[in-house]
Design an enzyme around this catalytic site. Sequence first.
Site, PDB file in Angstrom:
ATOM      1  N   ARG A 287       9.487   7.977   6.255  1.00 42.37           N
ATOM      2  CA  ARG A 287       8.616   6.572   5.550  1.00 42.37           C
ATOM      3  C   ARG A 287       7.411   6.320   6.644  1.00 42.37           C
ATOM      4  NH1 ARG A 287      13.834   6.873   4.521  1.00 42.37           N
ATOM      5  NH2 ARG A 287      14.345   6.073   2.688  1.00 42.37           N
TER       6      ARG A 287
ATOM      7  N   THR B 125      26.265  -1.195  17.518  1.00 39.66           N
ATOM      8  CA  THR B 125      26.608  -2.737  17.735  1.00 39.66           C
ATOM      9  C   THR B 125      25.882  -3.342  16.640  1.00 39.66           C
ATOM     10  OG1 THR B 125      24.564  -2.958  19.109  1.00 39.66           O
ATOM     11  CG2 THR B 125      26.451  -2.120  20.103  1.00 39.66           C
TER      12      THR B 125
ATOM     13  N   HIS C  58      23.634  -5.545  17.079  1.00 41.59           N
ATOM     14  CA  HIS C  58      22.318  -5.841  17.272  1.00 41.59           C
ATOM     15  C   HIS C  58      21.197  -5.622  16.063  1.00 41.59           C
ATOM     16  CE1 HIS C  58      19.052  -6.214  20.053  1.00 41.59           C
ATOM     17  NE2 HIS C  58      18.464  -5.132  19.737  1.00 41.59           N
TER      18      HIS C  58
ATOM     19  N   VAL D 230      13.397  -0.305  13.398  1.00 38.81           N
ATOM     20  CA  VAL D 230      14.547  -0.755  13.936  1.00 38.81           C
ATOM     21  C   VAL D 230      15.779   0.230  13.432  1.00 38.81           C
ATOM     22  CG1 VAL D 230      16.346  -2.343  14.421  1.00 38.81           C
ATOM     23  CG2 VAL D 230      13.968  -3.127  13.952  1.00 38.81           C
TER      24      VAL D 230
ATOM     25  N   ALA E 170      10.368  -4.765  17.810  1.00 44.35           N
ATOM     26  CA  ALA E 170      10.293  -5.608  16.679  1.00 44.35           C
ATOM     27  C   ALA E 170      10.605  -6.939  16.804  1.00 44.35           C
ATOM     28  CB  ALA E 170      11.301  -4.882  15.679  1.00 44.35           C
ATOM     29  N   ILE E 171      11.364  -7.451  17.685  1.00 50.01           N
ATOM     30  CA  ILE E 171      11.734  -8.770  17.803  1.00 50.01           C
ATOM     31  C   ILE E 171      10.471  -9.721  18.432  1.00 50.01           C
ATOM     32  CG2 ILE E 171      12.576  -8.864  20.349  1.00 50.01           C
ATOM     33  CD1 ILE E 171      14.597 -10.366  17.283  1.00 50.01           C
ATOM     34  N   GLU E 172       9.576  -8.931  18.829  1.00 48.50           N
ATOM     35  CA  GLU E 172       8.468  -9.558  19.539  1.00 48.50           C
ATOM     36  C   GLU E 172       7.405  -9.729  18.197  1.00 48.50           C
ATOM     37  OE1 GLU E 172      10.868  -8.289  22.486  1.00 48.50           O
ATOM     38  OE2 GLU E 172       9.608  -6.839  21.273  1.00 48.50           O
TER      39      GLU E 172
ATOM     40  N   ASN F  74       5.172  -6.368   5.333  1.00 48.73           N
ATOM     41  CA  ASN F  74       6.067  -6.199   6.205  1.00 48.73           C
ATOM     42  C   ASN F  74       6.455  -4.651   6.100  1.00 48.73           C
ATOM     43  OD1 ASN F  74       8.467  -5.890   7.668  1.00 48.73           O
ATOM     44  ND2 ASN F  74       9.570  -7.320   6.418  1.00 48.73           N
TER      45      ASN F  74
END
EC number: 2.5.1.78
Length: 160
Positions: free
Chosen positions: A128, A87, A89, A82, A59-61, A114
Amino acid sequence: MSGGAGIPEVPGIDASGLRLGIVASTWHSRICDALLAGARKVAADSGIDGPTVVRVLGAIEIPVVVQELARHHDAVVALGVVIRGDTPHFDYVCNSVTQGLTRIALDTSTPVGNGVLTTNTEKQALDRAGLPTSAEDKGAQAAAAALTTALTLLNLRSRI
């Protein structure tokens, strides 16, 4: 409140002629592949035969690739998942991705749907993902949101 309460019907969309980009992560592949299938179906049903599809690892990319596609497309869809762990994160990734996608949409005036799921459990994500047993299809919803917003912007721009 039950999941999916208040979801609008996905309208019939004529987006033929629009350029659509889709970025989907490969982490949690079963879920992301289903989200991508839902987005592709909405694109095809809306008259878009060949959306640009780019796969990224996580997801961060997603935001940096969405940003590049937003420069050359009328709408972009971001798809990923995600799932909360033990943690912080999860919070960092969710906030970074959401803020990044919002900034890109505003900075480029290009709608970004999104469809990055942020859930507490894998079961919530599966529910989902647009699978046969899912209650919702967030991939389809994100594509419909991006395309209808792109059409709205085109209409507004033609009147200004």
